[in-house]
Write an enzyme that holds these catalytic residues in place. Sequence first.
Site, PDB file in Angstrom:
ATOM      1  N   ASP A 159      -4.348  -4.997   4.863  1.00 55.89           N
ATOM      2  CA  ASP A 159      -4.114  -4.630   6.253  1.00 55.89           C
ATOM      3  C   ASP A 159      -4.765  -3.296   6.596  1.00 55.89           C
ATOM      4  O   ASP A 159      -4.399  -2.255   6.046  1.00 55.89           O
ATOM      5  CB  ASP A 159      -2.604  -4.542   6.502  1.00 55.89           C
ATOM      6  CG  ASP A 159      -2.259  -4.266   7.954  1.00 55.89           C
ATOM      7  OD1 ASP A 159      -3.110  -4.532   8.832  1.00 55.89           O
ATOM      8  OD2 ASP A 159      -1.137  -3.801   8.220  1.00 55.89           O
ATOM      9  N   ASP A 360      -9.858  -4.529  13.499  1.00 59.33           N
ATOM     10  CA  ASP A 360      -8.637  -4.881  12.775  1.00 59.33           C
ATOM     11  C   ASP A 360      -8.835  -6.143  11.957  1.00 59.33           C
ATOM     12  O   ASP A 360      -9.327  -7.156  12.463  1.00 59.33           O
ATOM     13  CB  ASP A 360      -7.491  -5.073  13.777  1.00 59.33           C
ATOM     14  CG  ASP A 360      -6.162  -5.324  13.102  1.00 59.33           C
ATOM     15  OD1 ASP A 360      -5.903  -4.696  12.053  1.00 59.33           O
ATOM     16  OD2 ASP A 360      -5.375  -6.132  13.614  1.00 59.33           O
TER      17      ASP A 360
END
Length: 480
Positions: A159, A360
């Site tokens: 992440d 992201d």
Amino acid sequence: MGSGKGGVVLQFQLLVLLMLVVIAAAADQRRYNSESTVHENLQAGTAGDRHLASHVLRAELVHRDHLPASSPLGESSSAPKSMGERLVQAVKRSSKRKDSILRSIQARGSRSAAAAAKPEQQQLDAAAEYSVPVSAGNGEYLTQIALGTPPQTFTAIVDTGSDLLWTQCLPCTSCYPQTGNAFNPSVSSTYRALNCGNGLCQDIQVVSCGGGCEYEYGYGDGSTTNGNFATDTVTLGSGSIPDIGFGCGHTNMGSFSPAGGLLGLGQGPLSLISQLGNTVSKKFSYCLVNYNSPNTSPLIFGDAAVTSGGLAYTPLVPNAANPTFYYIGLDGISVAGTAVDYPDGSFAIDAAGTGGIIVDSGTTITYLDTDAYNAVLTAIRAALTYPLVSGSQYGLDLCFNTGGAVNAATLPSIVLHFTNADFTLAPENLYISANDAGSVQCLAMAGSSGLSILGNIQQQDHLILFDGEAGQIGFQSVTC
């Protein structure tokens, strides 16, 4: 005389034509050699790091939709999903993640304004600064990482929107089901629990110092991990780095399963990439394979992450309200070669920290500011030659029916004009199949107010380099 002059002219024209052919062939060969070199470097991961001469820190990313049941990363039962089911679930996960990020950023902006008016409010807000805005979810990409001596391997969600590296640890006070075993610190000769005076401990929310540095770390959807903050040796691929701070979680709640923990790659001091900056260069790159491919995607750290000299770079944009994420500047958008008109400031970060665009790994589709997105939709609709169909069942605004196998050359492309770097989105990065036949295609984008996100569908088949040392992100279109 006339025919002689004509012959000379003809010979000259043939010579010019021959030279153009040779130049074009040489250019094609250079492009081929460049892409081949990038591909070979990605496969081998052996570009020399200035600190790791014989070992490379490399992991393989597996998309959650391609976890085989027989794999250590796989779930015990995983029935194949249709393309429509995969798309619906991916859009839902993306929307949930985007909303949780935005809520947290807006809340931080409100707290900052309140603290400016009432200084005593700062103490009440301190604990909130240790939570991260992302929804923990089950992760879009997972990898295997090892901790300890001898190494104990576990599955981790990767992440770029959070910082902490943590794993479930024995003894478990409250642990969720995971693939494989929880980390056992008692059998690692290099495990060391930290005390509250340690610098890393001061970067995380400490709930108690009675038994060392006891932490708690929260996510935007209410998921939490807490336990002992410690250091141990981290192993990725053939490379090992000692004394990396991580959370040894004894009480963990949330939707992390089947992963045993999370690998945070944000910009904060607790992230693995920030800690590696003391040993290897503060860089990492990934190259995501196509959404439909079962192959793994390479994740490489240090100087070895720079597998090509042909990247275009755009500077990182600071956002004090949310320093973990990788913000960049978006100066314009073109559809099918024509600039799209939308209001100035659509991608600016305001004083409260809202707005802007981030890169992201955990969001599937791309979100654009609503005004800019609507202008992009209008331009794509005007350029499409296929009949439109409803995309409401997929949670998307633009779908169309090709009547059969789609010809990518007939679909409009998009160029995102980032500061100093154009990012070209070919049809394969824009449109995703909504049925198994591939006849229904949908634009993998949506509108958003307050935050824009470059999602992982749009990043596929691009080398993406996060260069923390130079404060920039690099892009290059390659075959991952």
